[in-house]
Design an enzyme around this catalytic site. Structure first.
Site, mmCIF file in Angstrom:
data_model
loop_
_atom_site.group_PDB
_atom_site.id
_atom_site.type_symbol
_atom_site.label_atom_id
_atom_site.label_comp_id
_atom_site.label_asym_id
_atom_site.label_seq_id
_atom_site.Cartn_x
_atom_site.Cartn_y
_atom_site.Cartn_z
ATOM 1 N N ASN A 435 33.457 -17.257 3.546
ATOM 2 C CA ASN A 435 33.864 -18.480 2.865
ATOM 3 C C ASN A 435 33.707 -18.312 1.360
ATOM 4 O OD1 ASN A 435 34.265 -21.611 2.717
ATOM 5 N ND2 ASN A 435 32.390 -21.209 1.557
ATOM 6 N N GLU A 436 34.834 -18.198 0.650
ATOM 7 C CA GLU A 436 34.942 -18.317 -0.808
ATOM 8 C C GLU A 436 34.352 -17.172 -1.607
ATOM 9 O OE1 GLU A 436 35.268 -23.203 -1.103
ATOM 10 O OE2 GLU A 436 33.523 -22.193 -1.964
ATOM 11 N N ASP A 437 34.012 -16.046 -0.987
ATOM 12 C CA ASP A 437 33.385 -14.984 -1.775
ATOM 13 C C ASP A 437 34.370 -14.323 -2.738
ATOM 14 O OD1 ASP A 437 31.138 -15.647 -0.441
ATOM 15 O OD2 ASP A 437 30.855 -13.737 0.580
#
Length: 859
Positions: A435-437
């Site tokens: 998620n969102e890295d």
């Protein structure tokens, strides 16, 4: 002999082994339940206050840094009748840093809550009736361990890169939300969070992987089964039974010298599994059996799944469209956070309640967020049965993770176990790497060159690319079958949030630039997998969270403690001030106004984004997953439904936006602001009308339009009031544009869509001028309401905006359950709302007004 399973769930005791607090559990005390974690047991013995209430989170922080031990005496040990028999202890999940002792002998060490363990203890157990076998689990707190690991491995990032908690959370394989997030407290648990059992067997089937390959014609499916055998069996029988239990396929396969087996069973003319609304959800049973010894089963829905990324007509980029059984699905739904910080409290019933609620809200997909867990088997079983597709993140969220050799080996083992455990479920639609890295890599300037696809990346400060671009895709290629892997959420195109390719997270509204929610249209992308807008929970939920009446206002310390969203107070005021006249005190007004604001933002987003699912080759937007469905504690957040299950206004907006047949409208700019003049909105005196048909076949419909003066309720003539329309299947259809004239800013327009053959009302939409703060509402509207059986019937003689029904707290009990809510009224119609649990109590009704002439009533 048949494999025998003996649960180890009795007579557990716990104690604290690091006395950090005077109220600690210094002696062995019985646990509250099993499985369990320390917070639950301390609560049970009144050694801590409930961290979900008031500011008790602060009083409980010491638990996060404490160590605890759990101990029990094993049940009587069965006598073994053959040298080939063995006894294995199975630990389904240990949270998180633990050393396990049997009769004071170390048998296991673990540093990952997301994996299970099997330990052969045959030679360590005493079967004497006079001897006890003592099992002890010694847990060390995760924050201290993580800080040591961060120092050992070395942190290449910057502390500002970590959201949320400290950077140490990245170095331990534990649910990341336990460090606190922007929707919940810091409750960092430890303990045996999943079951423990003893298995006694001679032969056993393990590591079962069931996958499917459906023919393009959908006329047959090849079910592949592979696994391993302990105990030297020569063959395994594979059986497939249909939903009624009839055998539809059988094969006997051999076991090789390494104990592995593999085989296929072909099933002709299978009954197909569909997302709900498209068909039924029949489930087949696949069995692998060592006859007379052990049987393992998996339930499988037969479906052909694809992720389409084809070129589009008239626009750059590619689609991002899930196709099931040849049908392209518009994936409207929401994101899921863990249902509780104290995970053992989650039950099959709680999962089913939440997922049934999602289905009632017409949500066909749910995204399991990467900062939590790969959910309980109960979760995926429910999704299979209900027909809800699952987007599953791997368990990395908002951080620059390490990629040392030992960390990567642990991640690989974890990924293999989880893909094997849940990968057979028909509902599973995609695995996303994190998620969102990648989004954070771009935002914070990590050493990330998308053109460098070779690596290695160890020398950069974004080494976790090795995990997302090597380890996880290899595991999925080997074990995930037809479920696709996607590097991250969001990901695709020239940047991770490219509107033309892949999925996006839209946070320039509310976070980031704090763009107006009317800008959602400008952020239309191929698949919006995350976006959201904060609001308060119900008044009942806030009263649960805040026990002091003097603190029950939106600017109190206790209220602030229950809203972890950064900058929330300035955002509420700014967005409200831009859009409508509001009042935040008393607390009931704050609840209504923030829920109104969230609902209007959701309405705007869904109205525009679903419009862009325009048919084959024109899937300009194929999915919308709002952040978030659920809440984890009684706080203010982005959830559609609060922790008590009370639906916010946004839940009903989303439900109506995702109906199978809907109608939508948008006011079109028809001019510009005069030269050298500012602070005036551009005129919007034309109305575009479209409809969406979620069924596969065409629909013959009649569109009806009506317009009213807002202040007087007088009907206004339109250039066109009625038209016969044909809606193509599984897409939107543009219907017409209507001139509204110079009085557009003073009128409301309602569209009705009826079935031409039956006259059934299929859809309704009410369109208002914006911003609502400029609207003059009726000063004395005559709003009528009456309870008729299991319905509340509403009507009004003037347009009314945002009618919200609830049972006053003074009536006691929970709120009623409304089939619909947060509705707009126009003259000349009745809106009927089904209700359950009203039980002769009063109904409180409120709507948007100018506050100087506030109206509301009780039934």
């Amino acid at each position: 002999m048949q494999l025998q399973t003996i649960p180890i769930n009795k007579n557990w005791h716990f104690k604290q082994t690091t006395p950090l607090n005077a109220s600690c559990a210094s002696t062995w005390l019985p646990v509250s339940q099993f499985p369990t974690v320390a917070h639950l047991d301390l609560l049970h013995h009144n050694l801590i206050p409930d961290p979900y209430i008031d500011t008790n989170e602060l009083s409980c922080l010491w638990v996060n840094d404490a160590d605890f031990s759990y101990r029990t005496t094993l049940p009587p040990i069965p006598s073994l009748t053959s040298p080939a028999q063995k006894i294995v202890l199975v630990f389904d999940g240990l949270d998180t840093i633990v050393s396990v002792y049997l009769n004071e002998k170390l048998i296991l060490e673990s540093n990952n809550m997301h994996i299970s363990h099997r330990v052969d203890v045959t030679s360590l157990l005493s079967s004497s009736s006079s001897s006890e076998n003592v099992l002890e689990l010694k847990f060390t707190n995760a924050p201290a361990y993580a800080k040591r690991e961060m120092k050992r491995i070395g942190y290449k990032g910057n502390g500002t890169d970590v959201h949320f908690g400290g950077p140490e959370r990245l170095f331990v394989r534990k649910a990341q939300f336990h460090w606190g997030w922007d929707w919940g407290p810091a409750v960092n648990t430890c303990g045996p969070w999943k079951g423990v059992r003893m298995e006694v067997f001679e032969q056993r089937v393990g590591g079962l992987v069931v996958r499917q390959k459906v023919e393009e014609s959908l006329e047959s499916v090849m079910v592949s089964v592979k696994g391993k055998v302990e105990g030297g069996a020569e063959k395994v029988v594979l059986v497939v039974t249909d939903p009624e239990g009839e055998v539809v396929g059988r094969e006997t396969v051999g076991v090789n010298a390494e104990g592995a087996f593999e085989g296929e069973v072909k099933v002709e003319k299978p009954r197909l599994w569909w997302p709900f609304g498209y068909g039924e959800q029949p489930l087949y049973t696949v069995k692998a059996e060592i006859e007379g010894s052990h049987l393992v089963e998996r339930r499988v829905g037969v479906r052909k799944l694809k992720l389409l990324q084809h070129g589009l007509e008239g626009e750059e980029g590619t689609s991002f469209t899930f196709e099931v059984n040849g049908v392209r699905i518009f994936c409207g739904g929401s994101c899921w956070i863990p249902g509780d910080f104290m995970l053992p409290r989650m039950t099959e019933e709680r999962y089913r309640d939440w997922l049934t609620l999602a289905k009632e809200g017409n949500q066909v997909m749910i995204r399991v967020w990467g900062g939590g867990i790969v959910e309980s088997d109960d979760f995926y079983n429910c999704c299979d049965e209900l027909g809800i597709l699952v987007w599953q993140d791997f368990l990395f969220a908002c951080g620059d993770y390490p990629a040392s050799d030992d960390f990567c080996e642990l991640v690989k083992k974890e990924a293999e176990q989880q893909v094997i455990r849940v990968g057979h479920h028909a509902s599973l639609a995609i695995w996303a790497g994190n998620n969102e890295d990648y989004m954070l890599a771009e935002r914070w300037g990590w050493e990330y060159d998308p053109k460098d696809q070779e690596g290695p990346w160890d020398h950069t400060n974004f080494p976790a690319r090795k995990i997302y671009e090597r380890i996880l895709p290899e595991v999925c290629e080997r074990l995930a079958g037809d479920v696709p892997y996607w590097r991250s959420s969001p990901y695709g195109g020239e940047t991770s949030n490219d509107l033309r390719v892949g999925d996006t997270h839209i946070w320039d509204v509310w976070h980031g630039k704090m763009s107006p929610f009317q800008d959602y249209k400008a952020y239309t992308s191929r698949f919006i997998s995350e976006f959201g807008f904060e609001s308060a929970p119900s008044l009942r939920t806030l009263h649960t969270a805040i026990t002091s009446p003097s603190e029950r206002h939106w600017q109190s310390l206790t209220f602030d403690a229950h809203d972890k969203g950064p900058g929330h107070q300035r955002r509420y005021g700014m967005y409200s001030g831009e859009n409508f006249r509001f009042r935040f005190n008393p607390l009931s007004d704050f609840v209504y106004c923030t829920q109104f604001l969230q609902a209007e933002a959701m309405k705007y987003a869904y109205n525009h984004w679903r419009r862009e699912f325009r048919g084959p080759g024109k899937e300009f937007c194929s999915g919308i997953l709002v952040w978030q469905l659920n809440d984890v504690w009684p706080g203010t957040s982005w959830a559609l439904v609060d922790v008590r299950g009370d639906r916010k206004a946004s839940f009903y907006i989303t439900k109506r936006a995702l109906v199978r047949v809907g109608v939508g409208m948008e006011r079109v700019v028809t001019g510009s602001v005069p030269y050298m003049v500012t602070s005036y909105p551009a005129p919007k005196r034309k109305l575009a009308v479209w409809a969406v048909n979620g069924f596969l076949g065409k629909l013959d419909c009649k569109l009806r339009l009506k317009a009213f003066e807002i202040e007087t309720g007088k009907e206004v003539e339109l250039g066109e009031r009625e038209r016969d329309v044909v809606l193509e299947g599984n897409q939107t259809t543009e219907l017409l544009e209507v001139e509204l004239g110079k009085e557009a800013e003073k009128m409301v327009v309602v569209a009705y869509l009826d079935d031409s053959k039956t006259g059934e009302r299929l859809a309704r939409w009410v369109d208002w001028p914006e911003p609502l703060k400029f609207v003059h509402f009726s000063k004395n509207p005559n709003v009528q309401a009456k309870v008729v059986g299991q319905e509340v019937v509403l009507s009004a003689d003037a347009p009314i905006k945002g009618v919200m029904l609830s049972v006053p707290i003074s009536e006691g009990g929970d709120d009623a359950r409304w089939d619909d809510n947060f509705v707009d009224l126009v003259p000349g119609e009745e809106v009927r709302i089904g209700v359950k649990g009203l039980e002769a109590r009063k109904v409180e009704t409120r709507w948007l007004c100018d506050w100087e002439n506030e109206k509301g009533f009780e039934l």
